[in-house]
Design a protein around this motif. Sequence first.
Motif, mmCIF file in Angstrom:
data_model
loop_
_atom_site.group_PDB
_atom_site.id
_atom_site.type_symbol
_atom_site.label_atom_id
_atom_site.label_comp_id
_atom_site.label_asym_id
_atom_site.label_seq_id
_atom_site.Cartn_x
_atom_site.Cartn_y
_atom_site.Cartn_z
ATOM 1 N N ILE A 37 0.841 -1.185 0.000
ATOM 2 C CA ILE A 37 0.000 0.000 0.000
ATOM 3 C C ILE A 37 0.884 1.245 0.000
ATOM 4 O O ILE A 37 2.025 1.223 0.446
ATOM 5 N N GLU A 38 0.315 2.316 -0.533
ATOM 6 C CA GLU A 38 0.907 3.640 -0.366
ATOM 7 C C GLU A 38 0.321 4.239 0.908
ATOM 8 O O GLU A 38 -0.899 4.327 1.048
ATOM 9 N N VAL A 49 5.947 3.156 1.299
ATOM 10 C CA VAL A 49 5.365 1.886 0.876
ATOM 11 C C VAL A 49 5.433 0.908 2.035
ATOM 12 O O VAL A 49 6.505 0.677 2.610
ATOM 13 N N ILE A 50 4.290 0.321 2.374
ATOM 14 C CA ILE A 50 4.190 -0.700 3.413
ATOM 15 C C ILE A 50 3.835 -2.021 2.739
ATOM 16 O O ILE A 50 3.058 -2.061 1.780
ATOM 17 N N TYR A 51 4.415 -3.117 3.237
ATOM 18 C CA TYR A 51 4.096 -4.435 2.690
ATOM 19 C C TYR A 51 3.629 -5.360 3.803
ATOM 20 O O TYR A 51 3.943 -5.171 4.985
ATOM 21 N N LYS A 52 2.857 -6.357 3.422
ATOM 22 C CA LYS A 52 2.501 -7.466 4.303
ATOM 23 C C LYS A 52 2.642 -8.757 3.511
ATOM 24 O O LYS A 52 2.420 -8.779 2.300
ATOM 25 N N GLU A 53 2.993 -9.835 4.218
ATOM 26 C CA GLU A 53 3.322 -11.097 3.549
ATOM 27 C C GLU A 53 2.827 -12.264 4.397
ATOM 28 O O GLU A 53 2.959 -12.261 5.622
ATOM 29 N N THR A 54 2.249 -13.278 3.724
ATOM 30 C CA THR A 54 1.831 -14.489 4.419
ATOM 31 C C THR A 54 2.008 -15.693 3.503
ATOM 32 O O THR A 54 2.448 -15.570 2.357
ATOM 33 N N TYR A 55 1.664 -16.868 4.028
ATOM 34 C CA TYR A 55 1.779 -18.111 3.254
ATOM 35 C C TYR A 55 0.615 -18.265 2.276
ATOM 36 O O TYR A 55 -0.464 -17.696 2.473
ATOM 37 N N TRP A 85 -0.488 -10.763 9.678
ATOM 38 C CA TRP A 85 0.330 -11.558 8.761
ATOM 39 C C TRP A 85 1.772 -11.608 9.277
ATOM 40 O O TRP A 85 2.295 -10.612 9.799
ATOM 41 N N PRO A 86 2.441 -12.766 9.119
ATOM 42 C CA PRO A 86 3.731 -12.981 9.796
ATOM 43 C C PRO A 86 4.844 -11.993 9.457
ATOM 44 O O PRO A 86 5.717 -11.742 10.278
ATOM 45 N N TRP A 87 4.833 -11.460 8.226
ATOM 46 C CA TRP A 87 5.872 -10.507 7.830
ATOM 47 C C TRP A 87 5.190 -9.226 7.383
ATOM 48 O O TRP A 87 4.316 -9.250 6.512
ATOM 49 N N GLN A 88 5.610 -8.085 7.932
ATOM 50 C CA GLN A 88 5.001 -6.814 7.562
ATOM 51 C C GLN A 88 5.833 -5.658 8.081
ATOM 52 O O GLN A 88 6.654 -5.821 8.996
ATOM 53 N N GLY A 89 5.637 -4.505 7.493
ATOM 54 C CA GLY A 89 6.343 -3.315 7.941
ATOM 55 C C GLY A 89 6.536 -2.316 6.811
ATOM 56 O O GLY A 89 5.993 -2.465 5.710
ATOM 57 N N ILE A 90 7.318 -1.279 7.081
ATOM 58 C CA ILE A 90 7.621 -0.258 6.079
ATOM 59 C C ILE A 90 8.723 -0.790 5.166
ATOM 60 O O ILE A 90 9.799 -1.168 5.623
ATOM 61 N N LEU A 91 8.443 -0.811 3.875
ATOM 62 C CA LEU A 91 9.418 -1.330 2.911
ATOM 63 C C LEU A 91 10.384 -0.242 2.467
ATOM 64 O O LEU A 91 11.599 -0.460 2.439
#
Length: 329
Positions: A37-38, A49-55, A85-91
Amino acid sequence: MGYGAAGAYYDGESITDTSPATNIEIDAGSQRMYFVIEHENGSTGNSEVIYKETYTDLNPDSDTFLFIGGGGPGGMDKHADVEVWPWQGILVSNELHEYKDPDVATSGSNAVVVYSTNDNIYGDYDIHCTYTNDNGETWTTVPVAENHPADDTNPSVYMDGNMVYCVYVSSGNLYLIKSEDGGATWGTPEQINTQDGTVVAEPRTAEVTAGGIVWTDNRNGHKDVYYYPLPAPVINIGAISGGMGVKATVTNSGVEDGTNIDWSIQLSGMIFVGKEASGTIDTLAAGSETTISTGLVFGIGPTTITVTAGGASKTASGFVLGPLVLGVK
């Protein structure tokens, strides 16, 4: 909003501050799912830019099953609830610069995030890429397109194996640029539109996928949608069959050869030998096909077969009886 491992979810921002959020994009591959997301940083006033990541694991017997119920903070579904979600934060973020209009693509253990940024000494906008080849454990940022003093904006990205395709707008034209190493280095941009200065520069004006490239064009005095076929391999899974082990057909229906195509075959259930096989197809010519196989399998009982190759995935069911895989459909 909603609850349970198959319900809808709401980001309450208990881990990452995501509001206000704009220009949201998501992509799911054979191993991981990402959304970006912006986000307007309240401290700097600039976009980041923020990201989130999961399986994306759909095997209910696996510890990384997407729809495991609970297990997260406060009993939330640890892999499915977008808030945790297990991985996330400011990219990417910087108090002096903007990072806008992100897009994301993933294939295997690779992921690429592209965005427009004025992080340079000129003050105009370039296209940058932040990529990972280890499922988000590490990220690296590199420039994709720098055309000073023109603004390069509104990127879209598609990924298949290590091949990455990015389109963006510059001076009213649409350009395609490729990476053959997962986003680490980029080639020379190629103009896609045939009439100069007619591509509309606005968020989500263009999209690149395995099916081709579309964009908004005003050459006729109003906003129309134009199409251009993607000059790329298109990898698909054909027939899955049983017998002594499992075999699957991998096809390339695209117009370019495919290279370094990672594949895997996984069997769920009581499989004692040959539960998973994997490899790499060095080259798959345009319009051709090849066969991948597990080799020896030994087990007993029903099984779900999951075949992946490049960015494609297909499942089938069957029954394992000793070294035989029967009734595959």
